[in-house]
Scaffold this motif. Structure first.
Motif, short mmCIF file in Angstrom:
data_model
loop_
_atom_site.label_atom_id
_atom_site.label_comp_id
_atom_site.label_asym_id
_atom_site.label_seq_id
_atom_site.Cartn_x
_atom_site.Cartn_y
_atom_site.Cartn_z
N GLU A 45 0.65 -1.25 0.00
CA GLU A 45 -0.12 -0.08 -0.06
C GLU A 45 0.87 1.14 -0.02
O GLU A 45 0.50 2.52 -0.69
N TRP A 46 2.02 1.21 0.67
CA TRP A 46 2.93 2.40 1.11
C TRP A 46 4.06 2.39 -0.36
O TRP A 46 4.90 3.25 -0.02
N GLY A 47 3.90 1.27 -1.01
CA GLY A 47 4.99 1.33 -2.06
C GLY A 47 6.32 1.04 -1.53
O GLY A 47 7.37 1.71 -2.25
N LEU A 48 6.67 0.21 -0.50
CA LEU A 48 7.84 -0.12 0.12
C LEU A 48 8.58 -1.17 -0.70
O LEU A 48 7.67 -2.25 -0.75
N ASP A 49 9.81 -1.33 -0.59
CA ASP A 49 10.59 -2.36 -1.07
C ASP A 49 10.82 -3.26 0.14
O ASP A 49 11.53 -2.65 0.98
N ILE A 50 10.09 -4.59 0.01
CA ILE A 50 10.38 -5.10 1.37
C ILE A 50 11.66 -5.74 1.40
O ILE A 50 12.11 -6.26 2.47
N PRO A 90 14.19 5.10 1.60
CA PRO A 90 15.37 5.91 0.79
C PRO A 90 14.89 6.64 -0.15
O PRO A 90 14.22 6.16 -0.90
N LYS A 91 15.31 7.77 -0.57
CA LYS A 91 15.03 8.46 -1.70
C LYS A 91 15.86 8.25 -2.86
O LYS A 91 17.01 7.68 -2.76
N ALA A 92 15.45 8.13 -4.18
CA ALA A 92 15.90 7.64 -5.31
C ALA A 92 16.96 8.89 -5.57
O ALA A 92 16.90 9.89 -5.25
N ALA A 93 18.07 8.33 -6.19
CA ALA A 93 19.27 9.13 -6.64
C ALA A 93 18.75 9.91 -7.73
O ALA A 93 18.10 9.43 -8.83
N PRO A 94 19.06 11.29 -7.88
CA PRO A 94 18.66 12.09 -9.08
C PRO A 94 19.31 11.68 -10.24
O PRO A 94 20.33 11.01 -10.25
N ALA A 95 18.73 11.73 -11.57
CA ALA A 95 19.23 11.47 -12.63
C ALA A 95 20.31 12.44 -13.22
O ALA A 95 20.49 13.51 -12.29
N ALA A 96 21.08 12.04 -13.96
CA ALA A 96 22.41 12.73 -14.42
C ALA A 96 22.02 14.35 -14.72
O ALA A 96 22.69 15.17 -14.54
#
Length: 482
Positions: free
Chosen positions: A128-133, A158-164
């Motif tokens: 539901e929260w979109g978490l990677d278990i 964790p926040k996703a790394a920004p694109a280049a």
């Protein structure tokens, strides 16, 4: 080993139903005989009991789901801590819905990841929260992920790394929108569809701006993106329409489109079947009510202390039952190569309920007392309106009666209720000029009754005999109490 709980066939003709409400949740322990769910058929909402004991491992079909086929797995039952089958612990990424920022690529020849131990409730929350278990550390036995682990991981996802070459964000755009695509959990999408919420106007609070359940529940119902305002004003239908519906629609007229309920579909199918297969013949008589009304008043004065109150319709049910036994040629079912003849009269009584019509059955109407019929009809009518009738209480019967007199309808014809061959349509009793038994002209309470007969099974002369027998019983009502 987990036990698959399947959609039951709650009547001999049931092919699908609506899972109206779950009365248990994942992790609950149930015993044989416990009520697990309420299932809505085309005519009633029925309780579904557990036949085994154990713990609910998973709920496979959400409550409110319509058109669930008989035999579909709706839940799984097993021992506490046992995994649901088939195992689905390893999360599967959403195909064709890549996240805003591409995840780290996995080696092509990487070995299969080990199964993640996680409780059903924790798994549901993570999805539901979109978490990677796979990134959550479990504190339960053998590293099992439990609810508190998922709740703790939500705030520190964790926040996703920004694109280049990151493009500057547009402040006015919702976080969940990437071009024309909206990222939302499956549960959030379902709730949004039920509530009429436009996901394009909702800002997601999940990882990468993903829309989760809480976001939709906090959004105003019917919220629409600015771009859709014009289409909303143009009477866009509220459901996906079939081609034949769209062909009939006149967009110039303000309208709404709604899905047919299972009950309405069944009514439409059965009545169309009746009119197309059974050649109807109609016979009408006028019936004087004065003696019946007088007898009813006298009987109610006696029955009042027993808490029983007779209605005119109760007495008409008894009259039809006795008339059918007197004229058994009308108490039949046409079966193609055979004729089924019934030795007693089970009368189906039409009852209007929200969304349609149902016909609870007074069994052995010819042999029961008037007080027994009144008591049965009070109970059947009450439970019919609550959707609590069992299939055997509304399926079957040998003939029907439909009374619209209380609505002021003077005369109408009723459609035969297949596979029966006879139905009486009863109009309102009213004062009319009447030729009395001594030949004088007076005023009497009179009602018009029309019988519809399947002419394949019932000859006109036999139908006329039934109508005559019914009239005589109503006009000489002492025959109803002997």
């Amino acid at each position: 080993m987990p036990i698959a709980i399947k959609m039951p066939a709650l009547s001999p003709t049931m092919e699908e139903g609506k899972l109206a409400r779950w009365l248990v949740k994942v992790g609950d322990t149930v015993s044989s005989g416990d009520i697990m769910a309420e299932i809505e058929t085309d005519k009633a909402t029925m309780e579904f009991e557990a036949v085994d004991e154990g713990t609910i491992l998973s709920i496979e079909v959400a409550e409110g789901t319509e058109g669930v086929k008989v035999g579909t797995v709706i839940a799984q039952l097993g021992a506490e801590g046992e995994a649901a089958a088939p195992a689905a612990a390893t999360p599967v990424p959403e195909p064709a819905h890549a996240p805003d920022v591409a995840p780290e690529p996995a080696p092509v020849a990487a070995p299969e990841a080990p199964a993640v131990l996680i409780s059903p409730k924790a798994k549901k929350l993570a999805e539901e929260w979109g978490l990677d278990i796979t990134a959550i550390k479990g504190t339960g036995p053998n590293g099992r992920i439990v609810q508190s682990d998922v709740e703790g991981a939500k705030g520190s996802a964790p926040k996703a790394a920004p694109a280049a070459s990151p493009a500057p964000a547009t402040p006015a755009a919702p976080a969940a929108v990437s071009g024309a695509r909206v990222i939302a959990s499956p549960l959030a999408k379902r709730i949004a569809a039920e509530r009429g919420v436009d996901l394009a106007s909702v800002k997601g609070s999940g990882p990468n701006g993903r829309i989760v359940r809480a976001d939709v529940e906090n959004a105003p119902i019917g919220a629409a993106a600015p771009a859709s305002a014009a289409s909303a004003a143009a009477n866009v239908p509220t459901v996906d329409m079939a081609a034949e519906t769209r062909a009939l629609l006149d967009d110039r007229i303000p309208h709404s489109v709604e899905k047919l309920s299972g009950m309405r579909k069944t009514i439409a199918r059965r009545l169309a079947q009746s009119m197309s297969e059974a050649p109807h013949i109609y016979l009408t008589v006028d019936v004087q009510l004065d003696k019946l009304l007088k007898l009813r008043g006298e009987l109610n004065a006696v029955l009042e202390k027993e808490g029983v109150k007779l209605s005119v319709n109760d007495m008409l049910v008894k009259a039809l039952g006795k008339a059918l036994v007197a004229v058994p040629e009308c108490n039949v079912t046409f079966a193609g190569n055979e004729m089924i003849r019934y030795a007693r009269a089970d009368i189906s009584v039409a009852v209007s309920i929200p969304g349609g019509l149902i016909t609870p059955i007074v069994q052995d109407a010819n042999g029961r007392s008037l007080a027994s019929i009144a008591t049965a009809m009070k109970d059947l009518g009450s439970r019919a309106k609550e959707g609590k009738l069992q299939p055997g209480e509304y399926q079957g019967g040998t003939a029907s009666i439909s009374n619209m007199g209380m609505m002021g309808i003077k005369h109408f014809t009723a459609v035969i209720n297949p596979p029966q061959s006879t139905i009486l349509a009863v109009g309102a009793g009213e004062k009319r000029p009447w030729v009395m038994s001594d030949g004088s002209l007076g005023v009497a309470n009179v009602m018009t009754v029309t019988g519809s007969f399947d002419h394949r099974a019932v000859d006109g002369a036999d139908g006329a005999r039934l109508m005559s027998a019914f009239r005589e019983l109503v006009e000489s009502p002492l025959g109803l109490v002997v």
